[in-house]
Write a protein that holds these residues in place. Sequence first.
Motif, short mmCIF file in Angstrom:
data_model
loop_
_atom_site.label_atom_id
_atom_site.label_comp_id
_atom_site.label_asym_id
_atom_site.label_seq_id
_atom_site.Cartn_x
_atom_site.Cartn_y
_atom_site.Cartn_z
N ILE A 79 74.21 11.48 114.77
CA ILE A 79 75.30 12.32 115.27
C ILE A 79 74.76 13.05 116.49
CG2 ILE A 79 76.92 14.17 114.74
CD1 ILE A 79 76.39 13.49 111.72
N GLN A 80 75.29 12.73 117.64
CA GLN A 80 74.79 13.33 118.88
C GLN A 80 75.21 14.80 118.97
OE1 GLN A 80 76.01 10.82 122.12
NE2 GLN A 80 74.57 9.23 121.54
N SER A 81 74.42 15.58 119.70
CA SER A 81 74.75 16.99 119.86
C SER A 81 76.17 17.13 120.41
CB SER A 81 73.75 17.67 120.80
OG SER A 81 73.83 17.12 122.10
N HIS A 82 76.87 18.12 119.92
CA HIS A 82 78.24 18.46 120.30
C HIS A 82 79.26 17.38 119.96
CE1 HIS A 82 76.87 22.16 122.02
NE2 HIS A 82 75.99 21.51 122.75
N GLN A 83 78.89 16.41 119.13
CA GLN A 83 79.86 15.45 118.62
C GLN A 83 80.50 16.08 117.38
OE1 GLN A 83 78.26 11.63 117.41
NE2 GLN A 83 80.21 10.63 117.80
N LYS A 84 81.72 16.55 117.54
CA LYS A 84 82.36 17.31 116.46
C LYS A 84 82.63 16.39 115.27
CE LYS A 84 84.31 20.83 119.41
NZ LYS A 84 85.51 21.53 119.84
N HIS A 85 82.22 16.89 114.10
CA HIS A 85 82.35 16.11 112.87
C HIS A 85 82.51 17.04 111.68
CE1 HIS A 85 78.12 17.22 113.11
NE2 HIS A 85 78.03 17.02 111.79
N ARG A 86 82.88 16.46 110.55
CA ARG A 86 83.08 17.21 109.32
C ARG A 86 82.82 16.30 108.12
NH1 ARG A 86 87.67 19.96 108.51
NH2 ARG A 86 87.85 19.27 106.38
N ILE A 87 82.58 16.89 106.99
CA ILE A 87 82.42 16.14 105.74
C ILE A 87 83.68 16.33 104.92
CG2 ILE A 87 81.05 15.85 103.64
CD1 ILE A 87 79.56 15.08 106.21
N ASP A 88 84.38 15.23 104.63
CA ASP A 88 85.65 15.31 103.90
C ASP A 88 85.52 14.95 102.42
OD1 ASP A 88 87.37 16.21 105.93
OD2 ASP A 88 87.45 14.20 106.79
N TYR A 89 84.37 14.42 102.02
CA TYR A 89 84.17 14.09 100.61
C TYR A 89 82.68 13.94 100.34
CZ TYR A 89 83.78 11.29 96.37
OH TYR A 89 83.43 10.82 95.13
N THR A 90 82.22 14.47 99.22
CA THR A 90 80.89 14.17 98.69
C THR A 90 81.02 13.98 97.18
OG1 THR A 90 80.26 16.51 98.36
CG2 THR A 90 79.63 15.47 100.46
N SER A 91 80.36 12.98 96.66
CA SER A 91 80.41 12.74 95.22
C SER A 91 79.59 13.81 94.49
CB SER A 91 79.88 11.34 94.88
OG SER A 91 78.53 11.20 95.27
N ASN A 92 79.97 14.06 93.25
CA ASN A 92 79.18 14.97 92.45
C ASN A 92 78.56 14.29 91.24
OD1 ASN A 92 81.42 14.73 90.85
ND2 ASN A 92 81.94 16.89 90.83
N ASN A 93 78.93 13.05 91.00
CA ASN A 93 78.33 12.29 89.91
C ASN A 93 78.15 10.84 90.36
OD1 ASN A 93 77.31 11.55 87.45
ND2 ASN A 93 79.28 11.48 86.41
N PRO A 94 77.03 10.50 91.02
CA PRO A 94 75.87 11.37 91.20
C PRO A 94 76.04 12.28 92.40
CG PRO A 94 75.39 9.25 92.17
CD PRO A 94 76.77 9.15 91.56
N PRO A 95 75.28 13.37 92.44
CA PRO A 95 75.29 14.23 93.62
C PRO A 95 74.81 13.46 94.85
CG PRO A 95 74.13 15.29 91.80
CD PRO A 95 74.38 13.87 91.40
N CYS A 96 75.25 13.90 96.01
CA CYS A 96 74.75 13.32 97.27
C CYS A 96 73.40 13.93 97.59
CB CYS A 96 75.71 13.61 98.42
SG CYS A 96 77.26 12.70 98.33
N ILE A 97 72.45 13.08 97.92
CA ILE A 97 71.17 13.53 98.42
C ILE A 97 71.04 12.99 99.84
CG2 ILE A 97 68.67 13.49 98.17
CD1 ILE A 97 69.06 13.10 95.17
N TRP A 98 70.96 13.91 100.79
CA TRP A 98 70.88 13.59 102.21
C TRP A 98 69.48 13.93 102.72
CZ3 TRP A 98 75.72 12.40 104.59
CH2 TRP A 98 76.87 12.81 103.91
N LEU A 99 68.99 13.19 103.67
CA LEU A 99 67.81 13.56 104.45
C LEU A 99 68.28 13.66 105.89
CD1 LEU A 99 64.74 14.11 104.34
CD2 LEU A 99 64.43 11.72 105.00
N ALA A 100 68.14 14.85 106.49
CA ALA A 100 68.64 15.09 107.84
C ALA A 100 67.48 15.48 108.75
CB ALA A 100 69.69 16.17 107.83
N ILE A 101 67.48 14.91 109.95
CA ILE A 101 66.50 15.26 110.97
C ILE A 101 67.26 15.79 112.18
CG2 ILE A 101 64.68 14.38 112.48
CD1 ILE A 101 64.21 12.18 110.35
N HIS A 102 66.95 17.04 112.55
CA HIS A 102 67.61 17.71 113.68
C HIS A 102 66.63 17.85 114.83
CE1 HIS A 102 70.81 19.14 110.93
NE2 HIS A 102 69.82 19.22 110.06
N GLY A 103 67.09 17.57 116.03
CA GLY A 103 66.22 17.74 117.21
C GLY A 103 66.82 17.05 118.41
#
Length: 106
Positions: A79-103
């Motif tokens: 996701i490039q800087s200033h690319q507007k986005h949102r999360i509209d759904y995440t599962s809870n069974n199983p939970p979402c596990i994300w690994l995010a790298i910012h820079g």
Amino acid sequence: MKNIFNFPPFLNDQELFETIISNQNIKIERIISTGQTTPQDTWYDQEQDEWVILLQGEAILSYENGSQLNLKAGDYLLIQSHQKHRIDYTSNNPPCIWLAIHGNLN
């Protein structure tokens, strides 16, 4: 030593943001989502690029232009800087596990 798939049993319906590494150039974090979404009419507009991989669960990511991505375990994107986005759904069974790298990743 830690394990990316272990998380506190008291998490319940909360979202967890855990910084793994952070310095002036980069931030690596683990995010555990249990059904959380971005509030309606809100967009993330980040100063830095974000590379993210969904390690577990399912999610829907939407962009301001109306396009959507249905993510499943193993899917990753930049996701490039200033690319507007949102999360509209995440599962809870199983939970979402994300690994995010910012820079500055471009």
